[in-house]
Scaffold this motif. Structure first.
Motif, PDB file in Angstrom:
ATOM      1  N   THR A  23       0.821  -1.309  -0.014  1.00 36.48           N
ATOM      2  CA  THR A  23      -0.008   0.013  -0.011  1.00 36.48           C
ATOM      3  C   THR A  23       0.935   1.179  -0.146  1.00 36.48           C
ATOM      4  O   THR A  23       0.687   2.195  -0.748  1.00 36.48           O
ATOM      5  N   THR A  27       0.942   3.924  -3.068  1.00 34.82           N
ATOM      6  CA  THR A  27       0.398   5.223  -2.790  1.00 34.82           C
ATOM      7  C   THR A  27       1.593   6.343  -3.059  1.00 34.82           C
ATOM      8  O   THR A  27       1.014   7.633  -3.169  1.00 34.82           O
ATOM      9  N   LEU A  38      -6.911  10.347  -0.348  1.00 29.60           N
ATOM     10  CA  LEU A  38      -7.081   9.088  -0.438  1.00 29.60           C
ATOM     11  C   LEU A  38      -5.766   8.392   0.214  1.00 29.60           C
ATOM     12  O   LEU A  38      -5.675   7.473   0.900  1.00 29.60           O
ATOM     13  N   GLN A  41      -5.895   8.185   3.894  1.00 29.88           N
ATOM     14  CA  GLN A  41      -7.136   7.218   4.266  1.00 29.88           C
ATOM     15  C   GLN A  41      -6.672   5.874   3.929  1.00 29.88           C
ATOM     16  O   GLN A  41      -6.856   4.812   4.802  1.00 29.88           O
ATOM     17  N   TYR A  42      -6.227   5.608   2.824  1.00 28.04           N
ATOM     18  CA  TYR A  42      -5.900   4.151   2.395  1.00 28.04           C
ATOM     19  C   TYR A  42      -4.856   3.500   3.419  1.00 28.04           C
ATOM     20  O   TYR A  42      -4.762   2.410   3.907  1.00 28.04           O
ATOM     21  N   GLU A  78     -12.515  -1.742   3.760  1.00 25.65           N
ATOM     22  CA  GLU A  78     -12.567  -0.272   3.351  1.00 25.65           C
ATOM     23  C   GLU A  78     -11.165  -0.514   2.481  1.00 25.65           C
ATOM     24  O   GLU A  78     -11.198   0.533   1.333  1.00 25.65           O
ATOM     25  N   CYS A  79     -10.250  -0.883   2.778  1.00 22.58           N
ATOM     26  CA  CYS A  79      -8.861  -1.262   1.565  1.00 22.58           C
ATOM     27  C   CYS A  79      -9.427  -1.703   0.440  1.00 22.58           C
ATOM     28  O   CYS A  79      -8.897  -1.276  -0.885  1.00 22.58           O
ATOM     29  N   TYR A  82     -10.852   1.234  -1.690  1.00 18.26           N
ATOM     30  CA  TYR A  82      -9.664   2.058  -2.031  1.00 18.26           C
ATOM     31  C   TYR A  82      -8.843   1.559  -3.275  1.00 18.26           C
ATOM     32  O   TYR A  82      -8.428   2.273  -4.042  1.00 18.26           O
ATOM     33  N   THR A  86      -8.697   3.484  -6.894  1.00 23.02           N
ATOM     34  CA  THR A  86      -7.503   3.660  -7.028  1.00 23.02           C
ATOM     35  C   THR A  86      -7.510   3.352  -8.756  1.00 23.02           C
ATOM     36  O   THR A  86      -6.989   4.029  -9.689  1.00 23.02           O
TER      37      THR A  86
END
Length: 122
Positions: A23, A27, A38, A41-42, A78-79, A82, A86
């Motif tokens: 992750t 990101t 994002l 949060q991610y 949640e991921c 995301y 993405t």
């Protein structure tokens, strides 16, 4: 099978930690405008998965353990969102490796929860 002595011995924690590292790597390439959106949060949601597995590991009661593992499951979902976002925002074309790892963590986490539940009922 050897009994674990630390959360670091858990395969589910190891895989969740790998997901966090992926992750952060993913990101890094997000637009700078996402640093407080994002990206933040991610990253927070991904870190929450192994962190809650670790916190639940030392809880004495099965109910407490399962509560923290359930929080980890929520962060995992949640991921999942995301990752979809993405792709939909065209920040990365192919998210299959990240999604495959997330699915693997999800299956391991579900199995860990079931094992704890089975230990309560047996």
């Amino acid at each position: 099978m050897n009994k674990s002595v630390s959360f670091e011995d858990l395969i589910v924690w190891k895989k969740a930690h790998q997901f966090v590292l992926k992750t952060y790597e993913l990101t890094k390439s997000f637009p700078k405008s996402e640093i407080y959106g994002l990206t933040n949060q991610y990253r927070r949601a991904s870190v929450s998965i192994p962190a809650n597995i670790a916190e639940g590991y030392k809880k004495k009661s099965s109910k407490d353990k399962l509560r923290f593992l359930n929080i980890a499951q929520g962060s995992l979902e949640e991921c999942r969102y995301y990752l979809i976002l993405t792709k939909d925002l065209n920040y990365k074309d192919d998210i299959s490796k990240e999604m495959d790892l997330l699915i693997e963590v999800s299956k391991l986490l579900n199995g860990y929860c079931k094992a704890i539940l089975n230990s309560i009922t047996s």
